[in-house]
Design a protein around this motif. Structure first.
Motif, PDB file in Angstrom:
ATOM      1  N   PHE A   1       0.819  -1.211   0.000  1.00 28.35           N
ATOM      2  CA  PHE A   1       0.000   0.000   0.000  1.00 28.35           C
ATOM      3  C   PHE A   1       0.856   1.265   0.000  1.00 28.35           C
ATOM      4  O   PHE A   1       0.360   2.332  -0.373  1.00 28.35           O
ATOM      5  CB  PHE A   1      -0.930   0.009   1.213  1.00 28.35           C
ATOM      6  N   GLY A   2       2.109   1.173   0.422  1.00 32.55           N
ATOM      7  CA  GLY A   2       2.983   2.345   0.403  1.00 32.55           C
ATOM      8  C   GLY A   2       3.399   2.767  -0.989  1.00 32.55           C
ATOM      9  O   GLY A   2       3.877   3.898  -1.184  1.00 32.55           O
ATOM     10  N   ALA A   3       3.221   1.879  -1.966  1.00 32.53           N
ATOM     11  CA  ALA A   3       3.600   2.230  -3.340  1.00 32.53           C
ATOM     12  C   ALA A   3       2.730   3.352  -3.884  1.00 32.53           C
ATOM     13  O   ALA A   3       3.187   4.172  -4.679  1.00 32.53           O
ATOM     14  CB  ALA A   3       3.500   0.997  -4.234  1.00 32.53           C
ATOM     15  N   ARG A   4       1.467   3.403  -3.459  1.00 34.85           N
ATOM     16  CA  ARG A   4       0.547   4.390  -4.033  1.00 34.85           C
ATOM     17  C   ARG A   4       0.992   5.819  -3.730  1.00 34.85           C
ATOM     18  O   ARG A   4       1.067   6.656  -4.637  1.00 34.85           O
ATOM     19  CB  ARG A   4      -0.868   4.154  -3.501  1.00 34.85           C
ATOM     20  N   ALA A   5       1.303   6.128  -2.482  1.00 37.16           N
ATOM     21  CA  ALA A   5       1.684   7.495  -2.118  1.00 37.16           C
ATOM     22  C   ALA A   5       3.005   7.894  -2.777  1.00 37.16           C
ATOM     23  O   ALA A   5       3.141   9.015  -3.291  1.00 37.16           O
ATOM     24  CB  ALA A   5       1.793   7.627  -0.599  1.00 37.16           C
ATOM     25  N   SER A   6       3.967   6.969  -2.788  1.00 34.22           N
ATOM     26  CA  SER A   6       5.270   7.293  -3.355  1.00 34.22           C
ATOM     27  C   SER A   6       5.187   7.495  -4.865  1.00 34.22           C
ATOM     28  O   SER A   6       5.727   8.470  -5.413  1.00 34.22           O
ATOM     29  CB  SER A   6       6.271   6.180  -3.023  1.00 34.22           C
ATOM     30  N   VAL A   7       4.507   6.580  -5.554  1.00 33.85           N
ATOM     31  CA  VAL A   7       4.402   6.688  -7.009  1.00 33.85           C
ATOM     32  C   VAL A   7       3.543   7.881  -7.401  1.00 33.85           C
ATOM     33  O   VAL A   7       3.844   8.600  -8.367  1.00 33.85           O
ATOM     34  CB  VAL A   7       3.835   5.382  -7.596  1.00 33.85           C
ATOM     35  N   LEU A   8       2.461   8.133  -6.669  1.00 36.98           N
ATOM     36  CA  LEU A   8       1.598   9.268  -6.976  1.00 36.98           C
ATOM     37  C   LEU A   8       2.349  10.582  -6.831  1.00 36.98           C
ATOM     38  O   LEU A   8       2.228  11.486  -7.680  1.00 36.98           O
ATOM     39  CB  LEU A   8       0.373   9.254  -6.068  1.00 36.98           C
ATOM     40  N   THR A   9       3.139  10.698  -5.778  1.00 36.93           N
ATOM     41  CA  THR A   9       3.924  11.923  -5.592  1.00 36.93           C
ATOM     42  C   THR A   9       4.928  12.109  -6.719  1.00 36.93           C
ATOM     43  O   THR A   9       5.066  13.209  -7.274  1.00 36.93           O
ATOM     44  CB  THR A   9       4.649  11.886  -4.246  1.00 36.93           C
ATOM     45  N   GLY A  10       5.645  11.053  -7.068  1.00 42.12           N
ATOM     46  CA  GLY A  10       6.613  11.152  -8.150  1.00 42.12           C
ATOM     47  C   GLY A  10       5.976  11.454  -9.488  1.00 42.12           C
ATOM     48  O   GLY A  10       6.495  12.266 -10.268  1.00 42.12           O
ATOM     49  N   LEU A  11       4.817  10.834  -9.769  1.00 39.38           N
ATOM     50  CA  LEU A  11       4.151  11.055 -11.052  1.00 39.38           C
ATOM     51  C   LEU A  11       3.608  12.475 -11.164  1.00 39.38           C
ATOM     52  O   LEU A  11       3.794  13.151 -12.193  1.00 39.38           O
ATOM     53  CB  LEU A  11       3.020  10.041 -11.215  1.00 39.38           C
ATOM     54  N   LEU A  12       2.946  12.952 -10.129  1.00 39.65           N
ATOM     55  CA  LEU A  12       2.397  14.314 -10.170  1.00 39.65           C
ATOM     56  C   LEU A  12       3.505  15.362 -10.253  1.00 39.65           C
ATOM     57  O   LEU A  12       3.373  16.365 -10.964  1.00 39.65           O
ATOM     58  CB  LEU A  12       1.518  14.561  -8.940  1.00 39.65           C
ATOM     59  N   THR A  13       4.589  15.132  -9.531  1.00 39.72           N
ATOM     60  CA  THR A  13       5.718  16.069  -9.602  1.00 39.72           C
ATOM     61  C   THR A  13       6.318  16.097 -10.997  1.00 39.72           C
ATOM     62  O   THR A  13       6.644  17.173 -11.527  1.00 39.72           O
ATOM     63  CB  THR A  13       6.785  15.690  -8.576  1.00 39.72           C
ATOM     64  N   THR A  14       6.456  14.928 -11.616  1.00 39.67           N
ATOM     65  CA  THR A  14       7.013  14.866 -12.966  1.00 39.67           C
ATOM     66  C   THR A  14       6.125  15.591 -13.968  1.00 39.67           C
ATOM     67  O   THR A  14       6.613  16.306 -14.854  1.00 39.67           O
ATOM     68  CB  THR A  14       7.204  13.403 -13.390  1.00 39.67           C
ATOM     69  N   ILE A  15       4.813  15.421 -13.844  1.00 39.35           N
ATOM     70  CA  ILE A  15       3.885  16.115 -14.747  1.00 39.35           C
ATOM     71  C   ILE A  15       3.991  17.623 -14.579  1.00 39.35           C
ATOM     72  O   ILE A  15       4.061  18.384 -15.564  1.00 39.35           O
ATOM     73  CB  ILE A  15       2.446  15.637 -14.490  1.00 39.35           C
ATOM     74  N   ALA A  16       4.021  18.083 -13.323  1.00 37.14           N
ATOM     75  CA  ALA A  16       4.125  19.526 -13.076  1.00 37.14           C
ATOM     76  C   ALA A  16       5.448  20.078 -13.588  1.00 37.14           C
ATOM     77  O   ALA A  16       5.487  21.151 -14.226  1.00 37.14           O
ATOM     78  CB  ALA A  16       3.972  19.807 -11.580  1.00 37.14           C
ATOM     79  N   VAL A  17       6.531  19.375 -13.339  1.00 34.27           N
ATOM     80  CA  VAL A  17       7.847  19.826 -13.793  1.00 34.27           C
ATOM     81  C   VAL A  17       7.915  19.857 -15.318  1.00 34.27           C
ATOM     82  O   VAL A  17       8.468  20.794 -15.921  1.00 34.27           O
ATOM     83  CB  VAL A  17       8.935  18.908 -13.209  1.00 34.27           C
ATOM     84  N   THR A  18       7.328  18.856 -15.959  1.00 31.87           N
ATOM     85  CA  THR A  18       7.351  18.803 -17.420  1.00 31.87           C
ATOM     86  C   THR A  18       6.557  19.948 -18.029  1.00 31.87           C
ATOM     87  O   THR A  18       7.003  20.588 -18.994  1.00 31.87           O
ATOM     88  CB  THR A  18       6.794  17.457 -17.903  1.00 31.87           C
ATOM     89  N   VAL A  19       5.384  20.223 -17.488  1.00 31.74           N
ATOM     90  CA  VAL A  19       4.546  21.300 -18.021  1.00 31.74           C
ATOM     91  C   VAL A  19       5.257  22.655 -17.882  1.00 31.74           C
ATOM     92  O   VAL A  19       5.364  23.432 -18.847  1.00 31.74           O
ATOM     93  CB  VAL A  19       3.179  21.323 -17.318  1.00 31.74           C
ATOM     94  N   VAL A  20       5.760  22.947 -16.682  1.00 29.72           N
ATOM     95  CA  VAL A  20       6.418  24.231 -16.450  1.00 29.72           C
ATOM     96  C   VAL A  20       7.723  24.327 -17.244  1.00 29.72           C
ATOM     97  O   VAL A  20       8.012  25.350 -17.887  1.00 29.72           O
ATOM     98  CB  VAL A  20       6.685  24.434 -14.949  1.00 29.72           C
ATOM     99  N   GLY A  21       8.523  23.265 -17.210  1.00 28.62           N
ATOM    100  CA  GLY A  21       9.807  23.293 -17.905  1.00 28.62           C
ATOM    101  C   GLY A  21       9.666  23.410 -19.407  1.00 28.62           C
ATOM    102  O   GLY A  21      10.389  24.179 -20.053  1.00 28.62           O
ATOM    103  N   VAL A  22       8.729  22.662 -20.002  1.00 29.63           N
ATOM    104  CA  VAL A  22       8.524  22.733 -21.451  1.00 29.63           C
ATOM    105  C   VAL A  22       7.980  24.095 -21.846  1.00 29.63           C
ATOM    106  O   VAL A  22       8.390  24.673 -22.868  1.00 29.63           O
ATOM    107  CB  VAL A  22       7.577  21.599 -21.897  1.00 29.63           C
ATOM    108  N   LEU A  23       7.079  24.646 -21.064  1.00 31.14           N
ATOM    109  CA  LEU A  23       6.517  25.960 -21.378  1.00 31.14           C
ATOM    110  C   LEU A  23       7.587  27.046 -21.373  1.00 31.14           C
ATOM    111  O   LEU A  23       7.732  27.806 -22.339  1.00 31.14           O
ATOM    112  CB  LEU A  23       5.411  26.290 -20.375  1.00 31.14           C
ATOM    113  N   LEU A  24       8.363  27.117 -20.296  1.00 31.05           N
ATOM    114  CA  LEU A  24       9.390  28.162 -20.204  1.00 31.05           C
ATOM    115  C   LEU A  24      10.549  27.896 -21.163  1.00 31.05           C
ATOM    116  O   LEU A  24      11.081  28.834 -21.778  1.00 31.05           O
ATOM    117  CB  LEU A  24       9.894  28.248 -18.762  1.00 31.05           C
ATOM    118  N   GLY A  25      10.955  26.648 -21.291  1.00 27.23           N
ATOM    119  CA  GLY A  25      12.068  26.336 -22.184  1.00 27.23           C
ATOM    120  C   GLY A  25      11.753  26.590 -23.640  1.00 27.23           C
ATOM    121  O   GLY A  25      12.588  27.129 -24.384  1.00 27.23           O
ATOM    122  N   SER A  26      10.548  26.214 -24.081  1.00 29.84           N
ATOM    123  CA  SER A  26      10.167  26.469 -25.473  1.00 29.84           C
ATOM    124  C   SER A  26      10.012  27.960 -25.743  1.00 29.84           C
ATOM    125  O   SER A  26      10.385  28.452 -26.817  1.00 29.84           O
ATOM    126  CB  SER A  26       8.870  25.730 -25.789  1.00 29.84           C
TER     127      SER A  26
END
Length: 321
Positions: free
Chosen positions: A115-140
């Motif tokens: 059950f601990g996989a859900r919190a860890s993976v969810l945090t990593g996935l949401l952070t990656t999505i947020a970082v990708t959106v912001v980074g791609v927007l500013l970088g492009s």
């Protein structure tokens, strides 16, 4: 009297071609004549051909697939409540139905690992999505506009890039009285986007000088349309590689913050909290630390292997090597 036509080079050549044609099967000649020239494979087609023969790619796919299934449907892998504490089972060894034993508080280690996989993976996935959106927007934006826009975003990127991710997380997490998954995602994303922005800017700078971009300008397309339809699709390869590798890094960052007691609250079942709790009984029951730490290491290994294989397949220079 010898016939002069027997030694004629023209006649000898035609006779040789007739012999070769008779020696080859008729269906082979017909097949070669009917087969059209196959179109060259694109970047993703060539990458898939390279990936499917790599054993490490399939190893990473199996690890990530199992991890995603565990995170989405933990009840299929364990029917024990991870928050159910039985003090009579404190530090009890493994037994039937409880293959990993129990913690000092009487929690089932196997259930908490699942059950601990859900919190860890969810945090990593949401952070990656947020970082990708912001980074791609500013970088492009920086790479395509250039000029003072590029200078401003580049200096801002340098400022955030100079601050270590974990140090910023430790400082900022102290400011929140109540911490949730969204709090950790916000803090990690606030200081995790500069690297993605740099990768995107570099890819956009390379893509915007191609001929199809000049042709699009000549056809009267707007800057936004050119960026969205032509430049960004050709910059996805390095972005995907960076996002895949970063996902494992953010999972480790969340576990580190939780281990230090400033990440997810102790009531949340996560690998970082379990590792932090297990250090108190490390000498008595080292398995309590081994299983959540092993799950965390295996998860990070899967994403790193996937990122490395994608980099080798999508990078033409690596394919030539």
């Amino acid at each position: 009297m010898p016939n002069p036509q027997e030694h004629s080079p023209v006649l000898s050549s035609s006779r040789t071609e007739r012999w070769v044609a008779e020696a080859q099967p008729e269906d082979a000649l017909t097949r070669d004549q009917k087969l059209p020239d196959s179109p060259p494979a694109g970047l993703w087609g060539t990458a898939w051909k390279d990936l499917r023969v790599r054993p490490l790619f399939w190893v990473s796919v199996v690890i990530i697939t199992v991890l995603v299934a565990v995170a989405l449907f933990p009840g299929l892998f364990s029917h024990t409540d991870p928050r159910a504490a039985h003090l009579e089972d404190s530090l009890a060894p493994a037994r039937n139905g409880h293959p990993f034993g129990f913690t000092q508080q009487g929690y089932d280690v196997y259930a908490r690992t699942i059950f601990g996989a859900r919190a860890s993976v969810l945090t990593g996935l949401l952070t990656t999505i947020a970082v990708t959106v912001v980074g791609v927007l500013l970088g492009s934006l920086a790479g395509y506009q250039g000029g003072w826009v590029d200078a401003l975003i580049s200096r801002l990127t340098d400022v955030f890039f100079a601050i270590p991710l974990l140090l910023a997380g430790i400082v900022l997490m102290q400011m929140f009285s109540s911490r949730t998954v969204w709090t950790v995602v916000l803090v990690l994303a606030a200081f995790g986007w500069p690297q993605m922005a740099r990768v995107t800017r570099s890819a956009v700078l390379t893509a915007k000088n191609n001929e199809y971009v000049a042709a699009s300008r000549a056809l009267g397309m707007s800057k936004f349309a050119i960026l969205w339809k032509h430049i960004l699709p050709n910059c996805l390869a390095p972005v995907i590689v960076m996002a895949t590798t970063s996902l494992g890094i953010y999972i480790v960052a969340e576990a580190t913050l939780s281990y230090l007691g400033i990440g997810l609250p102790p009531t949340t079942v996560s690998w970082g909290n379990d590792i932090s709790t297990a250090q108190a009984t490390l000498r008595v029951s080292p398995s309590n630390l081994f299983y959540p730490a092993g799950a965390l290491a295996l998860t990070v290994l899967g994403f790193i292997l996937l990122g490395d294989t994608l980099k080798d397949a999508l990078d033409p220079k690596e394919r030539k090597r």
